[in-house]
Design a protein around this motif. Structure first.
Motif, PDB file in Angstrom:
ATOM      1  N   LEU A 285      -7.880 -43.293  11.339  1.00 55.42           N
ATOM      2  CA  LEU A 285      -7.421 -44.305  10.386  1.00 55.42           C
ATOM      3  C   LEU A 285      -6.845 -43.620   9.166  1.00 55.42           C
ATOM      4  CD1 LEU A 285      -7.240 -47.286   9.436  1.00 55.42           C
ATOM      5  CD2 LEU A 285      -9.525 -46.987   8.454  1.00 55.42           C
ATOM      6  N   ALA A 286      -5.612 -43.963   8.821  1.00 55.15           N
ATOM      7  CA  ALA A 286      -4.962 -43.431   7.627  1.00 55.15           C
ATOM      8  C   ALA A 286      -4.351 -44.597   6.858  1.00 55.15           C
ATOM      9  CB  ALA A 286      -3.877 -42.428   8.000  1.00 55.15           C
ATOM     10  N   GLU A 287      -4.766 -44.756   5.627  1.00 51.48           N
ATOM     11  CA  GLU A 287      -4.237 -45.828   4.788  1.00 51.48           C
ATOM     12  C   GLU A 287      -2.745 -45.624   4.558  1.00 51.48           C
ATOM     13  OE1 GLU A 287      -5.939 -48.386   3.422  1.00 51.48           O
ATOM     14  OE2 GLU A 287      -8.062 -47.796   3.613  1.00 51.48           O
ATOM     15  N   GLY A 288      -2.021 -46.721   4.388  1.00 47.45           N
ATOM     16  CA  GLY A 288      -0.620 -46.642   4.009  1.00 47.45           C
ATOM     17  C   GLY A 288      -0.466 -46.429   2.510  1.00 47.45           C
ATOM     18  N   ALA A 289       0.773 -46.468   2.045  1.00 41.22           N
ATOM     19  CA  ALA A 289       1.058 -46.306   0.616  1.00 41.22           C
ATOM     20  C   ALA A 289       2.137 -47.297   0.217  1.00 41.22           C
ATOM     21  CB  ALA A 289       1.520 -44.885   0.316  1.00 41.22           C
ATOM     22  N   ARG A 290       1.924 -47.964  -0.906  1.00 43.78           N
ATOM     23  CA  ARG A 290       2.936 -48.897  -1.408  1.00 43.78           C
ATOM     24  C   ARG A 290       4.175 -48.109  -1.851  1.00 43.78           C
ATOM     25  NH1 ARG A 290       0.332 -53.903  -1.953  1.00 43.78           N
ATOM     26  NH2 ARG A 290       2.126 -54.775  -3.041  1.00 43.78           N
ATOM     27  N   PRO A 291       5.310 -48.786  -2.025  1.00 41.09           N
ATOM     28  CA  PRO A 291       6.577 -48.067  -2.258  1.00 41.09           C
ATOM     29  C   PRO A 291       6.607 -47.122  -3.437  1.00 41.09           C
ATOM     30  CG  PRO A 291       7.013 -50.340  -1.679  1.00 41.09           C
ATOM     31  CD  PRO A 291       5.520 -50.222  -1.835  1.00 41.09           C
ATOM     32  N   GLY A 292       5.897 -47.432  -4.512  1.00 46.43           N
ATOM     33  CA  GLY A 292       5.867 -46.505  -5.642  1.00 46.43           C
ATOM     34  C   GLY A 292       7.142 -46.479  -6.456  1.00 46.43           C
ATOM     35  N   LEU A 293       7.863 -47.590  -6.498  1.00 46.10           N
ATOM     36  CA  LEU A 293       9.149 -47.628  -7.201  1.00 46.10           C
ATOM     37  C   LEU A 293       9.122 -48.521  -8.436  1.00 46.10           C
ATOM     38  CD1 LEU A 293      11.480 -47.814  -4.072  1.00 46.10           C
ATOM     39  CD2 LEU A 293      11.271 -45.897  -5.660  1.00 46.10           C
ATOM     40  N   ASP A 294       7.941 -48.913  -8.881  1.00 51.82           N
ATOM     41  CA  ASP A 294       7.839 -49.840 -10.007  1.00 51.82           C
ATOM     42  C   ASP A 294       8.078 -49.178 -11.358  1.00 51.82           C
ATOM     43  OD1 ASP A 294       7.137 -51.596  -8.031  1.00 51.82           O
ATOM     44  OD2 ASP A 294       4.997 -51.610  -8.499  1.00 51.82           O
ATOM     45  N   ALA A 295       7.620 -47.939 -11.508  1.00 50.93           N
ATOM     46  CA  ALA A 295       7.659 -47.290 -12.819  1.00 50.93           C
ATOM     47  C   ALA A 295       9.078 -46.971 -13.255  1.00 50.93           C
ATOM     48  CB  ALA A 295       6.828 -46.009 -12.775  1.00 50.93           C
ATOM     49  N   ALA A 296       9.271 -46.883 -14.578  1.00 48.82           N
ATOM     50  CA  ALA A 296      10.587 -46.554 -15.122  1.00 48.82           C
ATOM     51  C   ALA A 296      11.055 -45.192 -14.626  1.00 48.82           C
ATOM     52  CB  ALA A 296      10.531 -46.584 -16.652  1.00 48.82           C
ATOM     53  N   LEU A 297      10.123 -44.250 -14.481  1.00 42.18           N
ATOM     54  CA  LEU A 297      10.445 -42.915 -13.985  1.00 42.18           C
ATOM     55  C   LEU A 297      11.033 -42.997 -12.578  1.00 42.18           C
ATOM     56  CD1 LEU A 297      10.217 -39.873 -14.633  1.00 42.18           C
ATOM     57  CD2 LEU A 297       7.920 -39.924 -13.648  1.00 42.18           C
ATOM     58  N   ALA A 298      10.433 -43.836 -11.737  1.00 46.30           N
ATOM     59  CA  ALA A 298      10.928 -44.008 -10.372  1.00 46.30           C
ATOM     60  C   ALA A 298      12.293 -44.686 -10.368  1.00 46.30           C
ATOM     61  CB  ALA A 298       9.930 -44.823  -9.558  1.00 46.30           C
ATOM     62  N   GLN A 299      12.487 -45.618 -11.268  1.00 43.38           N
ATOM     63  CA  GLN A 299      13.774 -46.300 -11.330  1.00 43.38           C
ATOM     64  C   GLN A 299      14.883 -45.354 -11.777  1.00 43.38           C
ATOM     65  OE1 GLN A 299      14.655 -49.577 -10.427  1.00 43.38           O
ATOM     66  NE2 GLN A 299      12.644 -49.367  -9.440  1.00 43.38           N
ATOM     67  N   ARG A 300      14.567 -44.423 -12.661  1.00 45.06           N
ATOM     68  CA  ARG A 300      15.560 -43.425 -13.057  1.00 45.06           C
ATOM     69  C   ARG A 300      15.897 -42.508 -11.884  1.00 45.06           C
ATOM     70  NH1 ARG A 300      12.211 -42.953 -17.725  1.00 45.06           N
ATOM     71  NH2 ARG A 300      11.604 -40.804 -17.192  1.00 45.06           N
ATOM     72  N   PHE A 301      14.898 -42.207 -11.077  1.00 46.23           N
ATOM     73  CA  PHE A 301      15.132 -41.392  -9.886  1.00 46.23           C
ATOM     74  C   PHE A 301      16.055 -42.128  -8.916  1.00 46.23           C
ATOM     75  CE2 PHE A 301      13.367 -39.978  -5.630  1.00 46.23           C
ATOM     76  CZ  PHE A 301      14.135 -38.826  -5.585  1.00 46.23           C
ATOM     77  N   LEU A 302      15.802 -43.398  -8.706  1.00 47.03           N
ATOM     78  CA  LEU A 302      16.648 -44.196  -7.814  1.00 47.03           C
ATOM     79  C   LEU A 302      18.081 -44.244  -8.324  1.00 47.03           C
ATOM     80  CD1 LEU A 302      16.794 -45.998  -5.311  1.00 47.03           C
ATOM     81  CD2 LEU A 302      16.084 -47.929  -6.729  1.00 47.03           C
ATOM     82  N   ALA A 303      18.251 -44.361  -9.634  1.00 49.60           N
ATOM     83  CA  ALA A 303      19.597 -44.382 -10.206  1.00 49.60           C
ATOM     84  C   ALA A 303      20.304 -43.048 -10.017  1.00 49.60           C
ATOM     85  CB  ALA A 303      19.515 -44.734 -11.694  1.00 49.60           C
ATOM     86  N   ALA A 304      19.559 -41.953 -10.135  1.00 44.17           N
ATOM     87  CA  ALA A 304      20.164 -40.629  -9.981  1.00 44.17           C
ATOM     88  C   ALA A 304      20.582 -40.364  -8.549  1.00 44.17           C
ATOM     89  CB  ALA A 304      19.178 -39.557 -10.453  1.00 44.17           C
ATOM     90  N   VAL A 305      19.764 -40.788  -7.606  1.00 43.12           N
ATOM     91  CA  VAL A 305      20.043 -40.542  -6.192  1.00 43.12           C
ATOM     92  C   VAL A 305      21.101 -41.495  -5.662  1.00 43.12           C
ATOM     93  CG1 VAL A 305      19.016 -40.615  -3.881  1.00 43.12           C
ATOM     94  CG2 VAL A 305      17.764 -39.567  -5.775  1.00 43.12           C
ATOM     95  N   GLY A 306      21.060 -42.731  -6.131  1.00 47.38           N
ATOM     96  CA  GLY A 306      22.002 -43.736  -5.644  1.00 47.38           C
ATOM     97  C   GLY A 306      21.545 -44.338  -4.332  1.00 47.38           C
ATOM     98  N   GLY A 307      22.267 -45.332  -3.890  1.00 51.63           N
ATOM     99  CA  GLY A 307      21.914 -45.989  -2.639  1.00 51.63           C
ATOM    100  C   GLY A 307      20.800 -46.991  -2.832  1.00 51.63           C
ATOM    101  N   GLU A 308      20.257 -47.451  -1.722  1.00 51.27           N
ATOM    102  CA  GLU A 308      19.207 -48.465  -1.732  1.00 51.27           C
ATOM    103  C   GLU A 308      17.958 -47.913  -1.084  1.00 51.27           C
ATOM    104  OE1 GLU A 308      18.475 -52.996   0.033  1.00 51.27           O
ATOM    105  OE2 GLU A 308      20.467 -52.086   0.072  1.00 51.27           O
ATOM    106  N   ALA A 309      16.825 -48.061  -1.747  1.00 50.87           N
ATOM    107  CA  ALA A 309      15.573 -47.572  -1.189  1.00 50.87           C
ATOM    108  C   ALA A 309      15.222 -48.326   0.079  1.00 50.87           C
ATOM    109  CB  ALA A 309      14.455 -47.717  -2.212  1.00 50.87           C
TER     110      ALA A 309
END
Length: 366
Positions: A285-309
C-alpha cells in the motif's frame, strides 16, 4: 575534456545537459551498483563552494544556504533497471527528431543531468535549493535511498515545494495516484480429479472475482483541478497442485490504482466493499499525493515551464514529499512510456526544454 571513460568517470558539468546525460548513462548503475556514479557526482561538485554536500550511502544531497525566504527540493534517482544490450548510449534521428538512446536516458538520468548542471551553475538562485540524487529507487521501498535518508536526516527534506525529475515529457505532472496490491483467496476441498464431485474446486470459485473485475468501471476523479484515472485489475492468478488434483486454494492478485483524494485506509475499505466475504490480504500500500500546485511558488513554476499541468497516473516518490508536508510535482524529460523499454530513448529537445524551464524559474527570469 579527455575522452569519457565510464570505468573511471569524470563528469563534465560544463558540457551541455545532453552530453552530460550521455556521460551519466554510460556509467552503469543498476540498482545496488550506484557507487561509481555517486562517487563521480561528489567529485564533480567538489569545487562548488556555494553548495553544502551531504552523502548518505549512495545518496548525495547538495544544498544552498543563502537565507532565501523559500526553499525548493529537487530530486532524482541515479539507479536504473537492468540492462538489455542498451548501453553505451548513442544518438539517432527519427522523423527528423534527435534522440539519445540507451538505458536510463528516460528513467531518469536525463533529469539528473539537467539537475546536476543547474546545481553547479546557479550560484545565486531566487530560492534556496536542496538537490537530492538518490539510490535504489527501482527496487523495494525498504532499500530506497529516500527511505534511508528520511530516517537518518529528516531535516534535509524541509522545503516549501518539491520537484521530482521523473519522465513527464518535460511537462508538469502533479501528484500521483496511490497504489494498492491485494491477494484475494478462495478455498475448497482437495480430491482426485477422477472423482471431482467429492472435492470443491477453489479455482472455479475465483470466477465471480474475475467477473467483478471485468465489469468494474473505474472512477475518473478531479482533485485540485486535475482529473485522475483509477484502475482495478487482476495482475496475477495462481492455484492448483497437480494435473489430477482438484485444488483446495486459489488466489487472484489484484492491483488498485486510486486517486489521491482517497486515503490508503479508504482504498482498503473499497477493496473489501467490492469483494465482500472473501479472504483478502493487503500486501502493498502506497498513499497517493495531491497535485501540489496551490502555492504561489508552484504557480510561478507552472508559468515558467508553460503548458498545462497533467495528473500523474502512476505512483512516484512525490508521495514521500507530500507525506512529509511538502507539496510535490513530477517534471523531467522523456516519455514515461519508454521507461524500462529496451529501446529507451529521450528527445534531445526535451532535455533542453527541461533545463530552460528550471533555469528560468530558479533565476526569476519568468
Amino acid at each position: 575534456m579527455d575522452r569519457f571513460d565510464p570505468a573511471q568517470p569524470v563528469l563534465d558539468l560544463s558540457a551541455s545537459s545532453t552530453v552530460l546525460t550521455q556521460q551519466i548513462c554510460d556509467v552503469e548503475s543498476v540498482s545496488g551498483d550506484e557507487g561509481l556514479l555517486a562517487d563521480a557526482i561528489v567529485a564533480s561538485l567538489a569545487g562548488a563552494g556555494h553548495l553544502e554536500i551531504v552523502r548518505d550511502g549512495d545518496t548525495i544531497v547538495a544544498r544552498t544556504n543563502l537565507g532565501r525566504a523559500e526553499r525548493v527540493v529537487i530530486a532524482g534517482h541515479i539507479d536504473t533497471v537492468p540492462l538489455n544490450e542498451n548501453l553505451p548510449t548513442r544518438y539517432e534521428t527519427i522523423d527528423g527528431e534527435a534522440y539519445l538512446w540507451g538505458r536510463g536516458t528516460v528513467d531518469m538520468k536525463a533529469g539528473v543531468a539537467v539537475q546536476l548542471k543547474l546545481a553547479a551553475e546557479l550560484t545565486d538562485p531566487v530560492v534556496d535549493i536542496t538537490w537530492m540524487w538518490y539510490d535504489h529507487e527501482e527496487v523495494s521501498n525498504d532499500l530506497n535511498g529516500l527511505t534511508r535518508l528520511a530516517a537518518n536526516r529528516p531535516d534535509l527534506f524541509a522545503g516549501d515545494f518539491a520537484i521530482l525529475g521523473e519522465p513527464s515529457n518535460s511537462q508538469i505532472e502533479g501528484g500521483c495516484n496511490g497504489n494498492l496490491r491485494a491477494e484475494i483467496r478462495t478455498f475448497g476441498l482437495r480430491s482426485h480429479s477422477a472423482r471431482s464431485w467429492v472435492g470443491d474446486n477453489a479455482i472455479h470459485k475465483t470466477a465471480p472475482i474475475l467477473a467483478t473485475l471485468a465489469a468494474y468501471e473505474p472512477r475518473q476523479v478531479e482533485v485540485d483541478g486535475l482529473v485522475y484515472r483509477e484502475g482495478l485489475n487482476a495482475v496475477g492468478i495462481s492455484g492448483g497442485i497437480a494435473g489430477n488434483v482438484i485444488p483446495d486454494e486459489a488466489m487472484v492478485h489484484v492491483n488498485y490504482r486510486f486517486a489521491p483524494s482517497r486515503s490508503g485506509e479508504e482504498a482498503i475499505a473499497h477493496i473489501h466493499e467490492t469483494f465482500p466475504g472473501y479472504d483478502i490480504r493487503i500486501v502493498d500500500l502506497a498513499e497517493g499525493a495531491r497535485p501540489g500546485l496551490d502555492a504561489a511558488l508552484a504557480q510561478r513554476f507552472l508559468a515558467a515551464v508553460g503548458g498545462e499541468a497533467k495528473p500523474k497516473y502512476g505512483w512516484t516518490d512525490v508521495a514521500r514529499f507530500s507525506a512529509m508536508g511538502v507539496p510535490a510535482v513530477n517534471y523531467g524529460p522523456g516519455d514515461p512510456l519508454k521507461a524500462h523499454a529496451d529501446d529507451e530513448r529521450v528527445r534531445v529537445s526535451q532535455i533542453e526544454d527541461c533545463e530552460a524551464g528550471l533555469r528560468a524559474w530558479l533565476t526569476g527570469a519568468v
